[in-house]
Design a protein around this motif. Structure first.
Motif, PDB file in Angstrom:
ATOM      1  N   ILE A 154       6.329  -3.306 -15.491  1.00  0.00           N
ATOM      2  CA  ILE A 154       5.500  -4.051 -14.545  1.00  0.00           C
ATOM      3  C   ILE A 154       6.335  -5.063 -13.769  1.00  0.00           C
ATOM      4  CG2 ILE A 154       3.586  -5.699 -14.391  1.00  0.00           C
ATOM      5  CD1 ILE A 154       2.229  -4.177 -16.659  1.00  0.00           C
ATOM      6  N   ARG A 155       7.404  -5.542 -14.381  1.00  0.00           N
ATOM      7  CA  ARG A 155       8.307  -6.488 -13.716  1.00  0.00           C
ATOM      8  C   ARG A 155       8.926  -5.882 -12.438  1.00  0.00           C
ATOM      9  NH1 ARG A 155      11.017 -10.885 -16.070  1.00  0.00           N
ATOM     10  NH2 ARG A 155      10.498 -10.116 -18.147  1.00  0.00           N
ATOM     11  N   GLN A 156       8.984  -4.555 -12.383  1.00  0.00           N
ATOM     12  CA  GLN A 156       9.599  -3.896 -11.225  1.00  0.00           C
ATOM     13  C   GLN A 156       8.778  -4.073  -9.955  1.00  0.00           C
ATOM     14  OE1 GLN A 156      12.659  -2.561 -11.751  1.00  0.00           O
ATOM     15  NE2 GLN A 156      12.383  -3.190 -13.889  1.00  0.00           N
ATOM     16  N   TRP A 157       7.475  -4.294 -10.100  1.00  0.00           N
ATOM     17  CA  TRP A 157       6.633  -4.371  -8.895  1.00  0.00           C
ATOM     18  C   TRP A 157       5.643  -5.536  -8.886  1.00  0.00           C
ATOM     19  CZ3 TRP A 157       1.542  -3.634 -10.391  1.00  0.00           C
ATOM     20  CH2 TRP A 157       1.345  -2.963 -11.616  1.00  0.00           C
ATOM     21  N   ALA A 158       5.479  -6.232  -9.997  1.00  0.00           N
ATOM     22  CA  ALA A 158       4.611  -7.413 -10.037  1.00  0.00           C
ATOM     23  C   ALA A 158       5.475  -8.611 -10.412  1.00  0.00           C
ATOM     24  CB  ALA A 158       3.487  -7.213 -11.040  1.00  0.00           C
ATOM     25  N   LYS A 159       5.573  -9.575  -9.535  1.00  0.00           N
ATOM     26  CA  LYS A 159       6.550 -10.654  -9.710  1.00  0.00           C
ATOM     27  C   LYS A 159       5.992 -11.919 -10.354  1.00  0.00           C
ATOM     28  CE  LYS A 159       9.417  -7.894  -7.787  1.00  0.00           C
ATOM     29  NZ  LYS A 159      10.365  -7.146  -8.654  1.00  0.00           N
ATOM     30  N   ASN A 160       4.701 -11.944 -10.653  1.00  0.00           N
ATOM     31  CA  ASN A 160       4.109 -13.131 -11.255  1.00  0.00           C
ATOM     32  C   ASN A 160       4.466 -13.191 -12.732  1.00  0.00           C
ATOM     33  OD1 ASN A 160       2.463 -15.206 -12.226  1.00  0.00           O
ATOM     34  ND2 ASN A 160       0.780 -14.701 -10.844  1.00  0.00           N
ATOM     35  N   LYS A 161       5.253 -14.183 -13.118  1.00  0.00           N
ATOM     36  CA  LYS A 161       5.721 -14.287 -14.502  1.00  0.00           C
ATOM     37  C   LYS A 161       4.596 -14.505 -15.504  1.00  0.00           C
ATOM     38  CE  LYS A 161      10.337 -16.002 -13.335  1.00  0.00           C
ATOM     39  NZ  LYS A 161      11.314 -17.103 -13.507  1.00  0.00           N
ATOM     40  N   ASN A 181       0.794  -1.228   0.000  1.00  0.00           N
ATOM     41  CA  ASN A 181       0.000   0.000   0.000  1.00  0.00           C
ATOM     42  C   ASN A 181       0.833   1.287   0.000  1.00  0.00           C
ATOM     43  OD1 ASN A 181      -2.468  -1.410   0.016  1.00  0.00           O
ATOM     44  ND2 ASN A 181      -2.291  -1.721   2.227  1.00  0.00           N
ATOM     45  N   LYS A 182       2.111   1.186  -0.329  1.00  0.00           N
ATOM     46  CA  LYS A 182       2.950   2.369  -0.434  1.00  0.00           C
ATOM     47  C   LYS A 182       2.862   2.936  -1.850  1.00  0.00           C
ATOM     48  CE  LYS A 182       6.370   0.839   2.979  1.00  0.00           C
ATOM     49  NZ  LYS A 182       7.806   0.500   3.192  1.00  0.00           N
ATOM     50  N   GLU A 183       3.059   4.236  -1.940  1.00  0.00           N
ATOM     51  CA  GLU A 183       3.083   4.875  -3.251  1.00  0.00           C
ATOM     52  C   GLU A 183       4.320   4.416  -4.015  1.00  0.00           C
ATOM     53  OE1 GLU A 183       0.944   6.592  -4.727  1.00  0.00           O
ATOM     54  OE2 GLU A 183       1.745   8.226  -5.884  1.00  0.00           O
ATOM     55  N   PHE A 184       4.152   4.051  -5.288  1.00  0.00           N
ATOM     56  CA  PHE A 184       5.290   3.637  -6.097  1.00  0.00           C
ATOM     57  C   PHE A 184       5.025   3.931  -7.566  1.00  0.00           C
ATOM     58  CE2 PHE A 184       2.431   0.057  -5.779  1.00  0.00           C
ATOM     59  CZ  PHE A 184       2.427  -0.509  -7.041  1.00  0.00           C
ATOM     60  N   VAL A 185       6.077   3.904  -8.345  1.00  0.00           N
ATOM     61  CA  VAL A 185       5.977   4.164  -9.778  1.00  0.00           C
ATOM     62  C   VAL A 185       5.545   2.881 -10.482  1.00  0.00           C
ATOM     63  CG1 VAL A 185       7.241   4.784 -11.871  1.00  0.00           C
ATOM     64  CG2 VAL A 185       7.714   5.985  -9.723  1.00  0.00           C
ATOM     65  N   THR A 186       4.451   2.961 -11.217  1.00  0.00           N
ATOM     66  CA  THR A 186       3.977   1.779 -11.949  1.00  0.00           C
ATOM     67  C   THR A 186       4.555   1.718 -13.364  1.00  0.00           C
ATOM     68  OG1 THR A 186       2.008   3.044 -12.578  1.00  0.00           O
ATOM     69  CG2 THR A 186       1.831   1.580 -10.669  1.00  0.00           C
ATOM     70  N   LEU A 187       4.704   2.888 -13.986  1.00  0.00           N
ATOM     71  CA  LEU A 187       5.251   2.964 -15.347  1.00  0.00           C
ATOM     72  C   LEU A 187       6.228   4.134 -15.416  1.00  0.00           C
ATOM     73  CD1 LEU A 187       1.954   2.505 -17.411  1.00  0.00           C
ATOM     74  CD2 LEU A 187       3.679   0.750 -16.952  1.00  0.00           C
ATOM     75  N   TRP A 193      -8.243 -10.189 -15.096  1.00  0.00           N
ATOM     76  CA  TRP A 193      -7.144 -11.138 -15.225  1.00  0.00           C
ATOM     77  C   TRP A 193      -5.884 -10.601 -14.558  1.00  0.00           C
ATOM     78  CZ3 TRP A 193      -2.486  -9.831 -17.266  1.00  0.00           C
ATOM     79  CH2 TRP A 193      -2.438  -8.664 -18.044  1.00  0.00           C
ATOM     80  N   PHE A 194      -5.677  -9.280 -14.659  1.00  0.00           N
ATOM     81  CA  PHE A 194      -4.473  -8.650 -14.098  1.00  0.00           C
ATOM     82  C   PHE A 194      -4.548  -8.615 -12.567  1.00  0.00           C
ATOM     83  CE2 PHE A 194      -1.932  -4.759 -13.111  1.00  0.00           C
ATOM     84  CZ  PHE A 194      -0.716  -5.226 -13.568  1.00  0.00           C
ATOM     85  N   ALA A 195      -5.695  -8.198 -12.050  1.00  0.00           N
ATOM     86  CA  ALA A 195      -5.881  -8.129 -10.590  1.00  0.00           C
ATOM     87  C   ALA A 195      -5.712  -9.514  -9.956  1.00  0.00           C
ATOM     88  CB  ALA A 195      -7.257  -7.545 -10.267  1.00  0.00           C
ATOM     89  N   LYS A 196      -6.190 -10.526 -10.651  1.00  0.00           N
ATOM     90  CA  LYS A 196      -6.121 -11.897 -10.124  1.00  0.00           C
ATOM     91  C   LYS A 196      -4.682 -12.386 -10.019  1.00  0.00           C
ATOM     92  CE  LYS A 196      -7.899 -16.562 -11.024  1.00  0.00           C
ATOM     93  NZ  LYS A 196      -8.740 -17.375 -11.952  1.00  0.00           N
ATOM     94  N   LEU A 197      -3.831 -11.928 -10.945  1.00  0.00           N
ATOM     95  CA  LEU A 197      -2.450 -12.415 -10.979  1.00  0.00           C
ATOM     96  C   LEU A 197      -1.484 -11.593 -10.145  1.00  0.00           C
ATOM     97  CD1 LEU A 197      -2.183 -13.244 -14.802  1.00  0.00           C
ATOM     98  CD2 LEU A 197      -2.370 -14.874 -12.903  1.00  0.00           C
ATOM     99  N   LEU A 198      -1.931 -10.455  -9.619  1.00  0.00           N
ATOM    100  CA  LEU A 198      -1.043  -9.631  -8.799  1.00  0.00           C
ATOM    101  C   LEU A 198      -0.721 -10.313  -7.470  1.00  0.00           C
ATOM    102  CD1 LEU A 198      -2.427  -6.016  -9.330  1.00  0.00           C
ATOM    103  CD2 LEU A 198      -0.256  -6.946 -10.115  1.00  0.00           C
TER     104      LEU A 198
END
Length: 250
Positions: free
Chosen positions: A118-125, A5-11, A245-250
């Motif tokens: 997205i690889r920087q913050w979402a680790k699901n390959k 829940n911290k602020e971070f850069v998504t793109l 689909w994206f929310a489910k894989l996060l």
């Protein structure tokens, strides 16, 4: 979005990366306009020269007792017309082939950039694999959900239209063709069909064509896309309803 829940850069799109991407398209377009497109200028003159040469060559075997010079001239005229039409078809295919090449480059650049960020913050390959399998409309939905207002971008709709044009050029008949001929009949040649008779039933996928002006409009939409992507997009800008689909894989 997670990240505790911290602020971070998504793109993130650095200026140097943007410039590098744009330089690739600039090179493609410049070479096409300098080396390839000029080959198809003045097709009428080229066809007339061909007809004249055909006439002179045929005249070598002309028999004044059995042959009619008017028939020879008429045949030369039709040979010139056929040659011109073949050149026009070739020109159209070349323009579409180059546009397709640049479009596919843009699509690959876009997917690679998305995966890298997205690889920087979402680790699901599985997310990365899914991005490479998404359709363009679904990719746009994903980008919008992350906080980039795609629908507000200049010529945003041109990107979707270009996707359909490229698909029709590649696959011929199909869903993209049926959609494109209804929404954008201007990308199909008429071949003398009157305005009154012109309608969807007269359009064939073989009639797909683009002018240099239309080519430029599509290229401008690609350039405009990258120029409109902000340098930073933050997690608080993301929509609450991410693609399922994206929310489910996060």
């Amino acid at each position: 979005m997670s990240e505790e829940n911290k602020e971070f850069v998504t793109l993130y799109l650095a200026s140097i990366d943007r410039d590098y991407l744009l330089s690739g398209y600039d090179f493609y377009v410049a070479q096409a306009k300098n080396l390839i497109f000029p080959q198809f200028s003045n097709l009428e003159d080229v066809a007339k020269k061909y007809a004249d040469e055909w006439y002179n060559k045929a005249g070598l075997s002309f028999n004044s007792e059995n042959d009619d010079p008017a028939d020879l001239a008429e045949q030369a005229y039709h040979e010139g017309i056929d040659y011109y039409l073949n050149l026009e078809e070739m020109k159209s295919s070349v323009y579409l082939a180059i546009l397709s090449s640049i479009y596919h480059k843009w699509e690959k650049d876009l997917r690679e950039w998305l995966v890298k960020e997205i690889r920087q913050w979402a680790k699901n390959k599985v997310i990365y694999e899914k991005i490479w399998a998404l359709t363009l409309p679904d990719i746009i939905k994903l980008i919008e959900s992350l906080g980039v207002p795609m629908s507000n971008m200049p010529k945003h709709s041109k990107l979707l239209t270009m996707s359909k044009v490229v698909n029709v050029f590649k696959h011929g008949d199909g869903k993209s063709f049926e959609t494109l001929k209804k929404s954008n009949p201007e990308y199909f040649r008429r071949d003398g069909v009157t305005e009154e008779a012109w309608g969807n039933s007269y359009i064939r996928y073989e009639d797909l064509t683009i002018s240099e002006v239309q080519f430029d409009e599509f290229i401008d939409s690609i350039i405009g896309f990258w120029e409109s992507i902000p340098q930073y997009t933050y997690s608080h800008q993301a929509a609450e309803d991410l693609p399922a689909w994206f929310a489910k894989l996060l």
